[in-house]
Motif scaffolding. Structure first.
Motif, PDB file in Angstrom:
ATOM      1  N   GLN A 230      49.338   1.263  90.241  1.00  0.00           N
ATOM      2  CA  GLN A 230      49.405   0.426  91.505  1.00  0.00           C
ATOM      3  C   GLN A 230      47.990   0.163  92.161  1.00  0.00           C
ATOM      4  O   GLN A 230      47.887  -0.959  92.477  1.00  0.00           O
ATOM      5  N   PHE A 231      46.945   1.074  92.194  1.00  0.00           N
ATOM      6  CA  PHE A 231      45.652   0.700  92.580  1.00  0.00           C
ATOM      7  C   PHE A 231      45.134  -0.216  91.652  1.00  0.00           C
ATOM      8  O   PHE A 231      44.314  -1.581  91.959  1.00  0.00           O
ATOM      9  N   CYS A 232      45.291  -0.371  90.254  1.00  0.00           N
ATOM     10  CA  CYS A 232      44.651  -1.191  89.256  1.00  0.00           C
ATOM     11  C   CYS A 232      45.343  -2.760  89.760  1.00  0.00           C
ATOM     12  O   CYS A 232      44.674  -3.662  89.624  1.00  0.00           O
ATOM     13  N   ALA A 233      46.739  -2.470  90.079  1.00  0.00           N
ATOM     14  CA  ALA A 233      47.237  -3.981  90.258  1.00  0.00           C
ATOM     15  C   ALA A 233      46.697  -4.603  91.674  1.00  0.00           C
ATOM     16  O   ALA A 233      46.479  -5.614  91.841  1.00  0.00           O
ATOM     17  N   GLU A 234      46.361  -3.502  92.673  1.00  0.00           N
ATOM     18  CA  GLU A 234      45.668  -4.049  93.781  1.00  0.00           C
ATOM     19  C   GLU A 234      44.363  -4.743  93.714  1.00  0.00           C
ATOM     20  O   GLU A 234      44.302  -5.658  94.411  1.00  0.00           O
ATOM     21  N   VAL A 235      43.753  -4.127  92.891  1.00  0.00           N
ATOM     22  CA  VAL A 235      42.154  -4.694  92.525  1.00  0.00           C
ATOM     23  C   VAL A 235      42.407  -5.821  91.827  1.00  0.00           C
ATOM     24  O   VAL A 235      41.457  -6.808  92.198  1.00  0.00           O
ATOM     25  N   ALA A 236      43.350  -5.918  90.878  1.00  0.00           N
ATOM     26  CA  ALA A 236      43.597  -7.279  90.245  1.00  0.00           C
ATOM     27  C   ALA A 236      43.776  -8.488  91.198  1.00  0.00           C
ATOM     28  O   ALA A 236      43.190  -9.342  91.242  1.00  0.00           O
ATOM     29  N   GLN A 237      44.696  -8.139  92.127  1.00  0.00           N
ATOM     30  CA  GLN A 237      45.289  -9.177  93.047  1.00  0.00           C
ATOM     31  C   GLN A 237      44.133  -9.306  93.713  1.00  0.00           C
ATOM     32  O   GLN A 237      44.136 -10.617  94.303  1.00  0.00           O
ATOM     33  N   HIS A 238      43.306  -8.654  94.344  1.00  0.00           N
ATOM     34  CA  HIS A 238      42.192  -9.107  95.282  1.00  0.00           C
ATOM     35  C   HIS A 238      41.200  -9.945  94.393  1.00  0.00           C
ATOM     36  O   HIS A 238      40.639 -10.957  95.155  1.00  0.00           O
ATOM     37  N   THR A 239      40.822  -9.459  93.239  1.00  0.00           N
ATOM     38  CA  THR A 239      40.128 -10.446  92.333  1.00  0.00           C
ATOM     39  C   THR A 239      40.768 -11.820  92.247  1.00  0.00           C
ATOM     40  O   THR A 239      40.111 -13.015  92.253  1.00  0.00           O
ATOM     41  N   ILE A 240      42.091 -11.890  92.126  1.00  0.00           N
ATOM     42  CA  ILE A 240      42.770 -13.257  92.126  1.00  0.00           C
ATOM     43  C   ILE A 240      42.620 -13.967  93.215  1.00  0.00           C
ATOM     44  O   ILE A 240      42.575 -15.281  93.000  1.00  0.00           O
ATOM     45  N   ALA A 241      43.013 -13.441  94.218  1.00  0.00           N
ATOM     46  CA  ALA A 241      42.785 -14.186  95.496  1.00  0.00           C
ATOM     47  C   ALA A 241      41.395 -14.727  95.533  1.00  0.00           C
ATOM     48  O   ALA A 241      41.676 -16.053  95.950  1.00  0.00           O
ATOM     49  N   ILE A 242      40.321 -14.063  95.423  1.00  0.00           N
ATOM     50  CA  ILE A 242      39.215 -14.672  95.392  1.00  0.00           C
ATOM     51  C   ILE A 242      38.865 -15.888  94.346  1.00  0.00           C
ATOM     52  O   ILE A 242      38.528 -16.737  94.403  1.00  0.00           O
ATOM     53  N   GLY A 243      39.381 -15.406  93.161  1.00  0.00           N
ATOM     54  CA  GLY A 243      39.181 -16.501  92.037  1.00  0.00           C
ATOM     55  C   GLY A 243      39.783 -17.635  92.508  1.00  0.00           C
ATOM     56  O   GLY A 243      39.338 -18.838  91.801  1.00  0.00           O
ATOM     57  N   ASP A 244      41.267 -17.620  92.747  1.00  0.00           N
ATOM     58  CA  ASP A 244      41.884 -18.921  93.146  1.00  0.00           C
ATOM     59  C   ASP A 244      41.025 -19.978  94.195  1.00  0.00           C
ATOM     60  O   ASP A 244      40.930 -21.152  93.841  1.00  0.00           O
ATOM     61  N   LYS A 245      40.489 -19.241  94.949  1.00  0.00           N
ATOM     62  CA  LYS A 245      39.696 -19.948  96.002  1.00  0.00           C
ATOM     63  C   LYS A 245      38.307 -20.427  95.255  1.00  0.00           C
ATOM     64  O   LYS A 245      38.048 -21.769  95.610  1.00  0.00           O
ATOM     65  N   VAL A 246      37.821 -19.874  94.581  1.00  0.00           N
ATOM     66  CA  VAL A 246      36.294 -20.467  93.673  1.00  0.00           C
ATOM     67  C   VAL A 246      36.782 -21.434  92.854  1.00  0.00           C
ATOM     68  O   VAL A 246      36.083 -22.449  92.745  1.00  0.00           O
ATOM     69  N   LEU A 247      38.028 -21.272  92.447  1.00  0.00           N
ATOM     70  CA  LEU A 247      38.264 -22.266  90.990  1.00  0.00           C
ATOM     71  C   LEU A 247      38.951 -23.548  91.772  1.00  0.00           C
ATOM     72  O   LEU A 247      38.473 -24.634  91.373  1.00  0.00           O
ATOM     73  N   GLY A 248      39.440 -23.413  92.926  1.00  0.00           N
ATOM     74  CA  GLY A 248      39.948 -24.540  93.874  1.00  0.00           C
ATOM     75  C   GLY A 248      38.691 -25.330  94.063  1.00  0.00           C
ATOM     76  O   GLY A 248      38.290 -26.535  93.924  1.00  0.00           O
ATOM     77  N   ASP A 249      37.447 -24.682  94.759  1.00  0.00           N
ATOM     78  CA  ASP A 249      36.395 -25.230  95.288  1.00  0.00           C
ATOM     79  C   ASP A 249      35.664 -26.028  93.885  1.00  0.00           C
ATOM     80  O   ASP A 249      35.130 -26.998  94.341  1.00  0.00           O
ATOM     81  N   PHE A 250      35.625 -25.241  92.908  1.00  0.00           N
ATOM     82  CA  PHE A 250      34.885 -25.577  91.618  1.00  0.00           C
ATOM     83  C   PHE A 250      35.417 -27.010  91.303  1.00  0.00           C
ATOM     84  O   PHE A 250      35.009 -28.102  91.068  1.00  0.00           O
ATOM     85  N   HIS A 251      36.838 -26.855  91.305  1.00  0.00           N
ATOM     86  CA  HIS A 251      37.692 -28.230  90.635  1.00  0.00           C
ATOM     87  C   HIS A 251      37.353 -29.478  91.557  1.00  0.00           C
ATOM     88  O   HIS A 251      37.198 -30.521  91.209  1.00  0.00           O
ATOM     89  N   ARG A 252      37.445 -29.210  92.680  1.00  0.00           N
ATOM     90  CA  ARG A 252      37.105 -30.024  93.885  1.00  0.00           C
ATOM     91  C   ARG A 252      35.860 -31.212  93.742  1.00  0.00           C
ATOM     92  O   ARG A 252      35.714 -32.110  93.756  1.00  0.00           O
ATOM     93  N   ARG A 253      34.778 -30.114  93.606  1.00  0.00           N
ATOM     94  CA  ARG A 253      33.396 -30.611  93.389  1.00  0.00           C
ATOM     95  C   ARG A 253      33.190 -31.342  92.179  1.00  0.00           C
ATOM     96  O   ARG A 253      32.466 -32.501  91.882  1.00  0.00           O
ATOM     97  N   VAL A 254      33.940 -30.839  91.035  1.00  0.00           N
ATOM     98  CA  VAL A 254      33.844 -31.488  89.611  1.00  0.00           C
ATOM     99  C   VAL A 254      34.387 -32.923  89.691  1.00  0.00           C
ATOM    100  O   VAL A 254      33.894 -34.078  89.152  1.00  0.00           O
ATOM    101  N   GLU A 255      35.704 -32.869  90.391  1.00  0.00           N
ATOM    102  CA  GLU A 255      36.538 -34.030  90.438  1.00  0.00           C
ATOM    103  C   GLU A 255      35.746 -35.281  91.217  1.00  0.00           C
ATOM    104  O   GLU A 255      36.272 -36.304  90.998  1.00  0.00           O
ATOM    105  N   ALA A 256      34.969 -34.852  92.399  1.00  0.00           N
ATOM    106  CA  ALA A 256      34.213 -35.844  93.203  1.00  0.00           C
ATOM    107  C   ALA A 256      33.070 -35.970  92.284  1.00  0.00           C
ATOM    108  O   ALA A 256      31.996 -35.803  92.586  1.00  0.00           O
TER     109      ALA A 256
END
Length: 368
Positions: A230-256
């Motif tokens: 369960q702890f492994c899953a929680e660490v993964a989820q926290h990493t995913i939440a940050i990763g989704d935000k970083v990925l979204g910002d990255f794509h917005r900058r490259v698309e512009a």
């Protein structure tokens, strides 16, 4: 020098170090970083049943641990190339695996990974050309019909890119140079509208599947390892939440891409930073998701052993990257981890464990 694993928490990704895909079980996924006077050093967790991290000079590792032939070659390669970023470590790892020192399947997987890197680079470059032409109103059905890999397609592309450079008020050579820079940065992540996700985007998707599978296992399998899972899953989820935000910002900058070209000096720095952050966020997770996928064919006893192994090498987020203190949370999980390890009577001893090496090589046989 020994530091307690629970007390030890790096502040930055660089301090955490980059994971190295050794096949020697004791060294698997240990991390390399720059220490004092910029010399490479390795962080080796849990040399015994205690929860500790040894900080060892990189060159001293072969004298401490009996290493496989693959690992000795990889160790020497990292020293030679002075590598310690995720990109540099991955490149060295693929070079070592390609020689067949981790088995023929790992060699084949490394060759496929390098081929996919090349294909992804070509695809990204092509899509960026189309994006630039679209941004300046120069879309060309004729170029698309001819294909960029034909003589006619390349002629049309050069003609249109020269006009695009004029529209952007820059030299055509400079436009091509900047396009190549963006493609090199973007290819590992992938473009938002690409028909093929980039390697790091696929890694983020694999992490989401791992989180779901690990959560299900923790709920469905009665075991002392369940809180660890369960702890492994929680660490993964926290990493995913940050990763989704970083990925979204990255794509917005490259698309512009028009503003990116015009405000090059400031924007390319931000794009590179976000791509680098994605690589650091996901560093070490491909082995973990791969190991858990391999474990799905095993019984619950071996799956519990895998969960405990993954806890040992879990990529906790550095303090500056996370608002949540997983080091404090890990203290609560440590007792369950130790109970489960004692129950399984399975821990790293530093001796060659052929079965463990084979499991690691099975993970390496997946395309990195």
């Amino acid at each position: 020098m020994l530091k307690g694993a629970i007390e030890y928490a790096p502040s930055t990704f660089e301090e955490r170090g980059a994971a190295v895909a050794f096949t020697t079980p004791l060294l698997s996924q240990t991390r390399v970083r720059r220490g004092e006077r910029s010399k490479l050093e390795v962080l080796i967790p849990s040399l015994s049943q205690g929860m500790g991290i040894y900080v060892v000079a990189w060159k001293a590792v072969p004298d401490m641990v009996s290493m496989t032939m693959h690992d000795r070659y990889l160790h020497d390669l990292i020293v030679k190339e002075d590598a310690c970023s995720p990109h540099e470590i991955r490149r060295a790892t693929l070079k070592a695996a390609r020689r067949g020192l981790a088995g023929p399947q790992a060699a084949q997987a490394a060759r496929r990974a390098l081929e996919e890197d090349e294909e992804q680079s070509t695809l990204t470059h092509y899509l960026l050309i189309l994006a630039i032409l679209k941004a300046v109103g120069l879309e060309s059905p004729e170029m698309l019909k001819a294909g960029i890999d034909t003589d006619e397609g390349q002629r049309l592309t050069r003609q249109l890119m020269t006009r695009a450079a004029e529209s952007l008020k820059m030299d055509a050579t400079l436009l091509y140079s900047r396009l190549a820079d963006i493609a090199a940065v973007t290819a590992p992540v992938g473009l938002a509208r690409s028909p093929r996700p980039g390697r790091l985007t696929r890694g983020l998707n694999d992490l989401k599947a791992f989180r779901d599978s690990m959560t299900g296992w923790a709920n469905d399998v009665p075991s002392d390892a369940a809180p660890v899972a369960q702890f492994c899953a929680e660490v993964a989820q926290h990493t995913i939440a940050i990763g989704d935000k970083v990925l979204g910002d990255f794509h917005r900058r490259v698309e512009a891409i028009g503003p990116l070209m015009r405000d090059w000096d400031s924007e390319i720095v931000r794009v590179r930073a976000q791509a680098g952050r994605m690589a650091w966020l996901l560093d070490g997770w491909s082995h973990i998701t791969g190991a858990w996928e391999v474990a799905q064919a095993e019984d619950h006893h071996q799956q519990a052993a895998t969960v405990n192994d993954l806890f040992r090498i879990l990529p906790l987020l550095p303090r500056k990257e996370s608002s949540r203190d997983f080091v404090e949370d890990a203290k609560q999980v440590k007792l369950a981890h130790r109970r489960s390890v004692r129950m399984l009577e399975d821990w790293r001893t530093g001796q060659m464990d052929i079965d463990a090496i084979r499991r690691i090589e099975a993970v390496k046989a997946r395309v990195p």
